[in-house]
Write an enzyme that holds these catalytic residues in place. Structure first.
Site, PDB file in Angstrom:
ATOM      1  N   LYS A 148       0.950  -1.051   0.120  1.00  0.00           N
ATOM      2  CA  LYS A 148       0.049  -0.041   0.087  1.00  0.00           C
ATOM      3  C   LYS A 148       0.803   1.175  -0.021  1.00  0.00           C
ATOM      4  O   LYS A 148       0.750   2.049  -1.007  1.00  0.00           O
ATOM      5  CB  LYS A 148      -0.959   0.183   1.255  1.00  0.00           C
ATOM      6  CG  LYS A 148      -1.794  -1.349   1.248  1.00  0.00           C
ATOM      7  CD  LYS A 148      -2.810  -1.165   2.608  1.00  0.00           C
ATOM      8  CE  LYS A 148      -2.062  -1.127   4.064  1.00  0.00           C
ATOM      9  NZ  LYS A 148      -1.311  -2.499   4.319  1.00  0.00           N
ATOM     10  N   ARG A 183     -10.322  -0.547   7.990  1.00  0.00           N
ATOM     11  CA  ARG A 183      -9.897  -1.823   8.321  1.00  0.00           C
ATOM     12  C   ARG A 183     -10.845  -2.494   9.333  1.00  0.00           C
ATOM     13  O   ARG A 183     -10.711  -3.871   9.283  1.00  0.00           O
ATOM     14  CB  ARG A 183      -8.503  -1.587   9.264  1.00  0.00           C
ATOM     15  CG  ARG A 183      -7.339  -2.344   8.727  1.00  0.00           C
ATOM     16  CD  ARG A 183      -6.307  -2.091   9.739  1.00  0.00           C
ATOM     17  NE  ARG A 183      -5.389  -1.030   9.035  1.00  0.00           N
ATOM     18  CZ  ARG A 183      -4.016  -1.215   8.714  1.00  0.00           C
ATOM     19  NH1 ARG A 183      -3.608  -2.455   9.061  1.00  0.00           N
ATOM     20  NH2 ARG A 183      -3.419  -0.335   8.429  1.00  0.00           N
ATOM     21  N   ARG A 221      11.842  -5.162   4.936  1.00  0.00           N
ATOM     22  CA  ARG A 221      11.567  -3.838   4.618  1.00  0.00           C
ATOM     23  C   ARG A 221      12.591  -2.780   5.630  1.00  0.00           C
ATOM     24  O   ARG A 221      12.788  -3.046   6.680  1.00  0.00           O
ATOM     25  CB  ARG A 221      10.184  -3.396   5.150  1.00  0.00           C
ATOM     26  CG  ARG A 221       9.797  -1.981   5.051  1.00  0.00           C
ATOM     27  CD  ARG A 221       8.363  -1.620   5.248  1.00  0.00           C
ATOM     28  NE  ARG A 221       7.683  -2.073   6.451  1.00  0.00           N
ATOM     29  CZ  ARG A 221       6.409  -2.393   6.521  1.00  0.00           C
ATOM     30  NH1 ARG A 221       5.660  -1.704   5.339  1.00  0.00           N
ATOM     31  NH2 ARG A 221       5.902  -2.665   7.411  1.00  0.00           N
ATOM     32  N   ARG A 241      10.625  -1.017  11.287  1.00  0.00           N
ATOM     33  CA  ARG A 241       9.588  -0.646  12.107  1.00  0.00           C
ATOM     34  C   ARG A 241       9.415  -1.657  13.153  1.00  0.00           C
ATOM     35  O   ARG A 241       9.481  -2.902  13.063  1.00  0.00           O
ATOM     36  CB  ARG A 241       8.402  -0.812  11.309  1.00  0.00           C
ATOM     37  CG  ARG A 241       7.603   0.627  10.710  1.00  0.00           C
ATOM     38  CD  ARG A 241       6.743   0.455   9.685  1.00  0.00           C
ATOM     39  NE  ARG A 241       5.522  -0.304   9.934  1.00  0.00           N
ATOM     40  CZ  ARG A 241       4.567  -0.309   9.288  1.00  0.00           C
ATOM     41  NH1 ARG A 241       4.367   0.288   8.192  1.00  0.00           N
ATOM     42  NH2 ARG A 241       3.475  -1.144   9.881  1.00  0.00           N
ATOM     43  N   ARG A 292      -0.174  -9.223  13.249  1.00  0.00           N
ATOM     44  CA  ARG A 292      -0.710  -8.209  12.312  1.00  0.00           C
ATOM     45  C   ARG A 292      -1.321  -8.925  11.290  1.00  0.00           C
ATOM     46  O   ARG A 292      -2.538  -8.733  10.706  1.00  0.00           O
ATOM     47  CB  ARG A 292       0.206  -7.456  11.799  1.00  0.00           C
ATOM     48  CG  ARG A 292       0.637  -6.218  12.645  1.00  0.00           C
ATOM     49  CD  ARG A 292       1.872  -5.395  12.309  1.00  0.00           C
ATOM     50  NE  ARG A 292       2.036  -5.104  10.889  1.00  0.00           N
ATOM     51  CZ  ARG A 292       2.990  -4.715  10.235  1.00  0.00           C
ATOM     52  NH1 ARG A 292       4.122  -5.190  10.481  1.00  0.00           N
ATOM     53  NH2 ARG A 292       3.007  -4.201   9.050  1.00  0.00           N
TER      54      ARG A 292
HETATM   55  P1  AP5 Z   1       4.755  -1.536   1.786  1.00  0.00           P
HETATM   56  O1  AP5 Z   1       4.434  -0.680   0.626  1.00  0.00           O
HETATM   57  O2  AP5 Z   1       5.470  -0.773   3.271  1.00  0.00           O
HETATM   58  O3  AP5 Z   1       3.325  -2.238   2.508  1.00  0.00           O
HETATM   59  P2  AP5 Z   1       2.019  -1.894   3.232  1.00  0.00           P
HETATM   60  O4  AP5 Z   1       1.027  -2.509   2.585  1.00  0.00           O
HETATM   61  O5  AP5 Z   1       2.257  -0.229   3.296  1.00  0.00           O
HETATM   62  O6  AP5 Z   1       2.320  -2.554   4.567  1.00  0.00           O
HETATM   63  P3  AP5 Z   1       2.266  -1.876   6.040  1.00  0.00           P
HETATM   64  O7  AP5 Z   1       2.988  -2.972   6.975  1.00  0.00           O
HETATM   65  O8  AP5 Z   1       2.487  -0.544   6.241  1.00  0.00           O
HETATM   66  O9  AP5 Z   1       0.753  -1.996   6.360  1.00  0.00           O
HETATM   67  P4  AP5 Z   1       0.333  -2.434   7.622  1.00  0.00           P
HETATM   68  O10 AP5 Z   1      -1.260  -2.405   7.364  1.00  0.00           O
HETATM   69  O11 AP5 Z   1       0.496  -3.529   8.529  1.00  0.00           O
HETATM   70  O12 AP5 Z   1       0.547  -1.167   8.524  1.00  0.00           O
HETATM   71  P5  AP5 Z   1       0.088   0.343   8.643  1.00  0.00           P
HETATM   72  O13 AP5 Z   1       1.265   1.088   8.971  1.00  0.00           O
HETATM   73  O14 AP5 Z   1      -1.000   0.664   7.812  1.00  0.00           O
HETATM   74  O15 AP5 Z   1       5.676  -2.807   1.453  1.00  0.00           O
HETATM   75  C1  AP5 Z   1       6.273  -3.820   2.244  1.00  0.00           C
HETATM   76  C2  AP5 Z   1       7.386  -4.279   1.932  1.00  0.00           C
HETATM   77  O16 AP5 Z   1       7.509  -4.877   0.672  1.00  0.00           O
HETATM   78  C3  AP5 Z   1       8.508  -3.007   1.502  1.00  0.00           C
HETATM   79  O17 AP5 Z   1       9.799  -3.369   2.013  1.00  0.00           O
HETATM   80  C4  AP5 Z   1       8.407  -2.769  -0.075  1.00  0.00           C
HETATM   81  O18 AP5 Z   1       9.644  -2.287  -0.400  1.00  0.00           O
HETATM   82  C5  AP5 Z   1       8.144  -4.375  -0.413  1.00  0.00           C
HETATM   83  N1  AP5 Z   1       7.219  -4.462  -1.741  1.00  0.00           N
HETATM   84  C6  AP5 Z   1       5.995  -3.817  -1.973  1.00  0.00           C
HETATM   85  N2  AP5 Z   1       5.673  -4.216  -2.946  1.00  0.00           N
HETATM   86  C7  AP5 Z   1       6.326  -5.037  -3.523  1.00  0.00           C
HETATM   87  C8  AP5 Z   1       6.265  -5.877  -4.582  1.00  0.00           C
HETATM   88  N3  AP5 Z   1       5.397  -5.668  -5.353  1.00  0.00           N
HETATM   89  N4  AP5 Z   1       7.062  -6.858  -4.795  1.00  0.00           N
HETATM   90  C9  AP5 Z   1       8.226  -7.154  -4.082  1.00  0.00           C
HETATM   91  N5  AP5 Z   1       8.332  -6.157  -2.722  1.00  0.00           N
HETATM   92  C10 AP5 Z   1       7.296  -5.248  -2.862  1.00  0.00           C
HETATM   93  O19 AP5 Z   1      -0.483   0.095  10.305  1.00  0.00           O
HETATM   94  C11 AP5 Z   1       0.210  -0.176  11.354  1.00  0.00           C
HETATM   95  C12 AP5 Z   1      -0.573  -0.397  12.546  1.00  0.00           C
HETATM   96  O20 AP5 Z   1      -1.079   1.019  12.828  1.00  0.00           O
HETATM   97  C13 AP5 Z   1      -1.605  -1.340  12.738  1.00  0.00           C
HETATM   98  O21 AP5 Z   1      -1.023  -2.782  12.837  1.00  0.00           O
HETATM   99  C14 AP5 Z   1      -2.530  -0.596  13.561  1.00  0.00           C
HETATM  100  O22 AP5 Z   1      -1.940  -1.206  15.006  1.00  0.00           O
HETATM  101  C15 AP5 Z   1      -2.492   0.575  13.487  1.00  0.00           C
HETATM  102  N6  AP5 Z   1      -3.549   0.978  12.232  1.00  0.00           N
HETATM  103  C16 AP5 Z   1      -3.372   1.793  11.300  1.00  0.00           C
HETATM  104  N7  AP5 Z   1      -4.468   1.871  10.733  1.00  0.00           N
HETATM  105  C17 AP5 Z   1      -5.492   1.405  11.355  1.00  0.00           C
HETATM  106  C18 AP5 Z   1      -6.907   1.236  11.349  1.00  0.00           C
HETATM  107  N8  AP5 Z   1      -7.617   1.796  10.320  1.00  0.00           N
HETATM  108  N9  AP5 Z   1      -7.510   0.932  12.151  1.00  0.00           N
HETATM  109  C19 AP5 Z   1      -7.008   0.265  13.479  1.00  0.00           C
HETATM  110  N10 AP5 Z   1      -5.680   0.177  13.637  1.00  0.00           N
HETATM  111  C20 AP5 Z   1      -4.818   0.885  12.664  1.00  0.00           C
HETATM  112 MG    MG Z   2       2.130   0.981   4.972  1.00  0.00          MG
END
Ligand code: AP5
Ligand code: MG
Ligand code: ZN
Length: 218
Positions: free
Chosen positions: A15, A90, A129, A163, A174
């Site tokens: 994402k 989510r 990552r 992270r 997660r």
């Molecule tokens: P990346 O692009 O970083 O992936 P992402 O989908 O953004 O993953 P996140 O870990 O950020 O998602 P998340 O939902 O767990 O965390 P968030 O910060 O939203 O890519 C990942 C890796 O893969 C990178 O190294 C990249 O280079 C590589 N990559 C990307 N695309 C690729 C491809 N096509 N091929 C190969 N490699 C690739 O949330 C964190 C925390 O916040 C949650 O756990 C929760 O506690 C809280 N939170 C956030 N939003 C909410 C909500 N709406 N409700 C409640 N709690 C929430």
């Molecule tokens: Mg992200």
């Protein structure tokens, strides 16, 4: 016409990576609830104190907290040309809350893009990552290295971090938490004729081509 978008996808689906491309081309503000929580935690704000116990272990922050920060953010003027929500909604309660917000603000959703990746691939994506400390650009030790080793492509900084929630135990939780919520959310937006699926198991550039095709067709 404004471009009001949601990026859905499991942790590590890509994402944040695709959001960088979307923002560069379509100039909509990137609203990542995860980034907002991490910023609040590093600044030690009241929001950060509320969120930390949840995010560190990979649990969801309570809906009322998350809905509140999104509402405040969508109220800002820079969302007039559109917005890109990353990691929100989510839960179905969040999806309903967002629906009320977009109704009130007269900012109907344009599309929901679901980046679909087999959960088996995601542990490796998260453990490899690393992120630029200065600008937040995201890299991967196998799939997306900076062009000049040790130097951020975007801002030239040399400092990177991993992270807290990319540690193995948190990753496991997660994935468990998010896999459970993912299917109902996909159905929710499918029922509203807003859903576009993208195969997120392909390389970063191929995924972007698909995302861009969808956005340019809207
Ligand atoms: P990346 O692009 O970083 O992936 P992402 O989908 O953004 O993953 P996140 O870990 O950020 O998602 P998340 O939902 O767990 O965390 P968030 O910060 O939203 O890519 C990942 C890796 O893969 C990178 O190294 C990249 O280079 C590589 N990559 C990307 N695309 C690729 C491809 N096509 N091929 C190969 N490699 C690739 O949330 C964190 C925390 O916040 C949650 O756990 C929760 O506690 C809280 N939170 C956030 N939003 C909410 C909500 N709406 N409700 C409640 N709690 C929430
Ligand atoms: Mg992200
Ligand atoms: Zn940088």
């Amino acid at each position: 016409m404004s471009l009001n978008l949601i990026l859905l996808g499991l942790p590590g689906a890509g994402k944040g990576t695709q959001a960088q491309f979307i923002v560069d081309k379509y100039h909509v503000p990137h609203i990542s609830t995860g980034d907002m929580f991490r910023e609040a935690i590093s600044n030690g704000t009241p929001l950060g104190l509320k969120a930390k116990g949840f995010t560190d272990n990979g649990n969801l922050v309570p809906d009322e907290v998350t809905n509140g920060i999104v509402k405040e953010r969508l109220d800002k003027d820079d969302t007039k040309p559109g917005f890109l929500l990353d990691g929100y909604p989510r839960t179905l309660d969040q999806a309903d809350a967002l629906s009320n917000m977009t109704d009130e603000l007269s900012k109907p959703l344009s599309a929901v893009i679901n980046i679909d990746v087999d959960p088996k691939l995601l542990t490796e994506r998260l453990s490899g990552r690393f992120i630029c400390k200065k600008c937040g650009a995201t890299y991967h030790k196998l799939y997306h290295m900076p062009k000049v080793p040790g130097t951020c492509d975007v801002c030239g900084s040399h400092e990177f971090y991993q992270r807290e929630d990319d540690k193995p135990e948190a990753v496991k939780n997660r994935l468990k938490v998010n896999v459970k919520m993912n299917t109902p959310l996909i159905s929710y937006y499918q029922d509203r004729n807003l859903l576009f699926n993208v195969d997120g198991s392909k390389g970063i550039d191929d995924v972007w081509k698909n995302v861009d095709n969808i956005l340019s067709s809207l």
